[in-house]
Write a protein that holds these residues in place. Structure first.
Motif, mmCIF file in Angstrom:
data_model
loop_
_atom_site.group_PDB
_atom_site.id
_atom_site.type_symbol
_atom_site.label_atom_id
_atom_site.label_comp_id
_atom_site.label_asym_id
_atom_site.label_seq_id
_atom_site.Cartn_x
_atom_site.Cartn_y
_atom_site.Cartn_z
ATOM 1 N N ARG A 1 0.835 -1.176 0.000
ATOM 2 C CA ARG A 1 0.000 0.000 0.000
ATOM 3 C C ARG A 1 0.882 1.242 0.000
ATOM 4 N NH1 ARG A 1 -4.480 0.485 4.560
ATOM 5 N NH2 ARG A 1 -2.646 0.893 5.834
ATOM 6 N N GLN B 1 3.715 0.469 2.553
ATOM 7 C CA GLN B 1 3.459 -0.570 3.547
ATOM 8 C C GLN B 1 3.463 -1.930 2.889
ATOM 9 O OE1 GLN B 1 0.278 0.387 6.171
ATOM 10 N NE2 GLN B 1 0.072 -1.690 6.899
ATOM 11 N N GLU C 1 11.332 12.931 8.545
ATOM 12 C CA GLU C 1 11.180 11.515 8.878
ATOM 13 C C GLU C 1 11.794 10.652 7.784
ATOM 14 O OE1 GLU C 1 7.291 10.053 10.491
ATOM 15 O OE2 GLU C 1 6.705 12.105 10.015
ATOM 16 N N ASP D 1 9.582 0.664 9.698
ATOM 17 C CA ASP D 1 8.787 0.127 10.798
ATOM 18 C C ASP D 1 8.624 -1.375 10.650
ATOM 19 O OD1 ASP D 1 8.402 2.848 11.201
ATOM 20 O OD2 ASP D 1 6.398 2.520 12.031
ATOM 21 N N ARG E 1 6.339 -4.478 12.642
ATOM 22 C CA ARG E 1 5.235 -4.578 13.586
ATOM 23 C C ARG E 1 4.841 -6.038 13.774
ATOM 24 N NH1 ARG E 1 0.401 -0.995 14.462
ATOM 25 N NH2 ARG E 1 -1.405 -2.341 14.652
ATOM 26 N N THR E 2 4.716 -6.424 15.037
ATOM 27 C CA THR E 2 4.166 -7.749 15.344
ATOM 28 C C THR E 2 2.924 -7.552 16.203
ATOM 29 O OG1 THR E 2 5.370 -8.063 17.401
ATOM 30 C CG2 THR E 2 6.520 -8.653 15.369
ATOM 31 N N ALA E 3 2.385 -8.659 16.696
ATOM 32 C CA ALA E 3 1.135 -8.562 17.445
ATOM 33 C C ALA E 3 1.250 -7.670 18.669
ATOM 34 C CB ALA E 3 0.683 -9.958 17.857
ATOM 35 N N SER E 4 2.410 -7.645 19.277
ATOM 36 C CA SER E 4 2.517 -6.853 20.502
ATOM 37 C C SER E 4 3.753 -5.958 20.528
ATOM 38 C CB SER E 4 2.552 -7.788 21.717
ATOM 39 O OG SER E 4 3.659 -8.659 21.601
ATOM 40 N N LEU E 5 4.402 -5.789 19.386
ATOM 41 C CA LEU E 5 5.627 -5.001 19.369
ATOM 42 C C LEU E 5 5.678 -4.124 18.121
ATOM 43 C CD1 LEU E 5 8.523 -4.578 20.697
ATOM 44 C CD2 LEU E 5 9.314 -6.232 18.991
ATOM 45 N N ASP E 6 6.022 -2.857 18.318
ATOM 46 C CA ASP E 6 6.309 -1.951 17.207
ATOM 47 C C ASP E 6 7.783 -1.582 17.288
ATOM 48 O OD1 ASP E 6 3.681 -1.976 16.544
ATOM 49 O OD2 ASP E 6 3.223 0.021 17.305
ATOM 50 N N GLN F 1 9.871 11.161 14.651
ATOM 51 C CA GLN F 1 9.274 12.123 15.571
ATOM 52 C C GLN F 1 8.812 11.355 16.811
ATOM 53 O OE1 GLN F 1 8.135 15.584 14.312
ATOM 54 N NE2 GLN F 1 9.626 15.197 12.714
#
Lengths: 302, 429
Positions: free
Chosen positions: B14, B52, B93, B97, B99-104, B111
């Motif tokens: 995306r 993305q 910027e 990034d 990203r997992t279920a509980s971690l960024d 920023q």
């Protein structure tokens, strides 16, 4: 949460009676609440509803009590027909100022749960000025809801006071109160009468908010379609002055729920009006709990 | 098979592009003592492109600046943001990034904004400011690694900043540079150079924040171990300024060296909404590195900054009030003792202040606001009435006044010659 355990897999659950949430003005999200007010379906023939009223009248029950009981039952029917375990739609709105100039906005709305126990997230998708702005509302029965507004430009989510009900939602003619989930018991009802027009036959009901609701409105008049049990028009009074009107149009039955795909809210004092159009409406769809978190609010539905 | 995979990837990926262009004009009521013109203009173009792919994303946000008054460095394109002037081409910027279920996990120039108070946030110390214009401030992204782990209604942030980025100060001998009184009748001309911390592992910065939401309360506690991005000033030399040909106004040349103190900050913030009010509080205890880096021994004192504010909205109105405080511990001297208040920047210059803001929406397209910052002891203030109008779907016009009043020996009053009217035109896309 596993998919099998999600309420979304059990569509059209039979609602409990008593103390259940109404959406007097329920959830457009943009206005979740207004949206819910205007969606409904009917399961019972109208005669089964009208019979108790006739019996009560013949039995000599005081007319005031009869009108209140009848109105309450009508509104419970409206609420019952609108029930769903989740809802998602895309919306667009046009805000017209007094001079007729228009601003357009669009958003994606998701809601899981119903009324007093629900979670909803509205995300604006246009215009660019407000793109990404999100409102997360976690409604809890009997206590004030948790609300956060996320503004991408300053990268902050901000807890906002749920009692700020008269505040306009992002420049529209809908206030935060218009968007809040409600309980049936939050209002005292009275059946004013029945009206007929070329558009159909309607019950006219007065709804007076309970004091603990701290409503900006003194009372509302609600017109309910006698056949569909859908609210098609609402008048909002501040003191004794008509403040706003809300009209519903383009009724469609979607997944068994009568849905108003077009709403028009007029602010008579400001001379502005907001027209809301909904599309891609989906009920009882599985929506992950992760959608209704501060993490997702900040991350923009990635 | 390959085509199918490519198509699948295209569906899963995306692209997103957004941004704005803003043009601003400022007209000052009085000429500057530093000889700058009374009319200024600048333009800022910012885009943000995000790509993305599954649970990863790449973002770049280029910034283009031009101005009429020399605060932008038209010759340079920079990612480091250590330049005195704002680079004409830079990127606020540039991040990757994961990203997992509980971690960024976010790596790159980014920023990082902390704190729940309005406008003035004592716990917001990871990302420096751009104070080229002390009223229209900007933020400067930092090159960092940030990991955020989620635990139900809580999250834990860990931030590592390997390379120091300073706050960009007002240009020397320009409108917004602090006004220091000359010890003689001759005006002061400043020269300055910076001594930045080395870019080593030992010199890197760490920050940690625990953020929790429970029972209608949002709160966080945080710790920062890094560098104060506002420098201390060491006086190297004061001498009669040599003119480089032609008649020149005699002046004293002051050579300053900017150096940076290591600092530890423990802070917290809170937001709650009782009885229809938004209540926000934030406080941080600062412990600077001890020892005289400069000619102001008092600058190494420990201090506490705090903010306590409330906001209320009703109908078309919003009212916000916030008190901001600064408590210094221990004793010490001050820079140019009679005018210690002037050699400040908003981080501490706005301690002992009251912030107020009243805003009304007058229609779907228009609103106005009045913002005031009043320093409680000295009484110098900044008043800003502003009117905003949505010209079209993506165009917004703002017009207002920055009115600075007070004694020339106080933080805001020293800029009273900088009162001005402004017009801003912004297009978002």
């Amino acid at each position: 949460m596993s998919k099998a355990s999600d309420p979304g897999e059990n569509p059209r659950q039979i609602p409990r009676r008593g103390g259940r949430p109404l959406c007097l003005l329920s959830a457009l999200c943009l206005p979740p609440s207004v949206f819910r007010l205007l969606i409904s379906s009917f399961r019972l023939p109208l005669s089964t509803f009208c019979l108790p009223l006739s019996v009560l009248l013949l039995a000599g029950v005081p007319p005031g009590s009869v009108r209140a009981q009848a109105a309450l039952e009508i509104m419970e029917r409206v609420d019952q027909q609108a029930r769903c375990s989740s809802r998602q739609y895309t919306g667009s709105l046009e805000v017209y100022d007094r001079g007729g100039k228009v601003l357009r906005k669009a958003w994606l709305s998701r809601r899981k749960g119903f009324g007093g126990e629900s979670r909803s997230l509205v995300r604006f998708t246009s215009p660019p000025e407000v793109r990404g702005v999100g409102l997360l509302v976690l409604a809890h029965r009997g206590v004030p809801s948790d609300q956060w507004l996320y503004t991408p430009a300053i990268r902050r989510d901000r807890r906002i006071a749920p009692q700020d009900r008269s505040v306009r939602f992002l420049g529209t003619d809908f206030s935060y109160e218009d968007m809040q989930e409600r309980e049936v018991a939050d209002y005292q009802y009275s059946l004013i009468g029945e009206e007929a027009s070329g558009a159909g036959s309607f019950f006219k009901i007065q709804a007076v908010p309970n004091k603990n609701l701290r409503s900006q409105y003194a009372y509302l008049y609600v017109w309910v379609d006698k056949n569909l049990f859908v609210v098609t028009r609402t008048e909002f009074y501040r003191d004794k002055e008509l403040s706003k009107t809300l009209a519903a149009g383009k009724l469609e039955r979607i997944q068994g729920i009568w849905t108003a795909l077009e709403l028009e809210m007029k602010d008579l004092k400001r001379g502005s009006r907001t027209v809301v159009r909904m599309s891609d409406v989906q009920y009882n769809k599985f929506l992950s709990d992760d959608l209704f978190t501060l993490r997702n609010l900040r991350d923009g539905d990635r | 098979m390959t085509l199918s995979a490519a198509a699948l990837h295209a569906e899963e990926s995306r692209w997103k592009f957004e941004g704005f262009w803003e043009h601003r004009t400022f007209t000052y009521f009085r000429p500057a003592e530093t000889g700058e013109t009374q009319a200024e203009a600048d333009s800022h173009l910012r885009g943000k492109l995000t790509y993305q792919f599954k649970n990863m994303s790449l973002a770049v946000a280029p910034d283009l600046w031009i101005d009429s008054h020399g605060r932008m460095d038209r010759q340079s394109a920079s990612l480091s943001d250590r330049t005195d002037r704002r680079p004409a081409v830079s990127s606020s910027e540039l991040t990757l990034d994961f990203r997992t279920a509980s971690l960024d996990l976010r790596v790159g120039k980014q920023q990082i904004v902390w704190g729940r108070a309005d406008t003035w946030n004592p716990t917001d110390n990871v990302m420096p400011f751009d104070y080229l214009d002390l009223v229209e401030t900007e933020r400067i992204g930092v090159a960092a690694v940030r990991a955020r782990r989620y635990f139900n209604s809580a999250s834990l942030d860990l931030v590592w900043v390997p390379r120091f980025s300073p706050t960009r100060l007002p240009l020397l001998n320009a409108r917004w540079y602090p006004r220091l009184q000359s010890p003689s009748a001759l005006p002061l001309r400043f020269r300055s150079r910076a001594r930045f911390p080395p870019t080593t592992a030992a010199s890197s910065q760490l920050a940690i924040r625990w953020d929790h939401t429970a029972h209608g309360w949002d709160y966080s506690v945080s710790y920062f171990n890094g560098w104060n991005d506002i420098p201390n000033f060491a006086l190297l030399l004061v001498s009669p300024a040599a003119s480089s040909g032609g008649p020149a106004t005699p002046s004293l040349e002051v050579n300053l060296q900017r150096s940076f103190r290591r600092i530890q900050v423990v802070g917290g913030d809170l937001a709650v909404t009782p009885a229809g009010l938004g209540v926000r509080a934030e406080a941080a205890f600062f412990r600077p590195q001890k020892g005289a880096l400069d000619f102001s021994p008092g600058e190494d004192r420990d201090y506490l900054l705090y903010a306590l504010g409330m906001d209320k909205s009703w109908g078309d109105w919003t009212l916000l009030a916030q008190v901001m405080g600064d408590i210094a511990f221990g004793s010490g001297g001050a820079v140019f003792p009679p005018q210690a208040a002037t050699l400040r920047f908003p981080d501490r210059g706005l301690g002992h202040s009251l912030l107020g803001r009243l805003e009304q929406s007058t229609g779907p397209r228009a609103s106005w606001s009045l913002t005031a910052v009043v320093r409680l002891q000295a009484g110098d203030s900044l008043l800003e009435p502003e009117y905003q109008y949505q010209l079209a779907q993506a165009w917004k016009l703002s017009a207002g006044v920055h009115l600075l009043v007070g004694s020339r020996t106080d933080f805001l009053g020293q800029y009273r010659n900088n009162s001005r009217v402004y017009i801003k035109l912004r297009q978002s896309f």
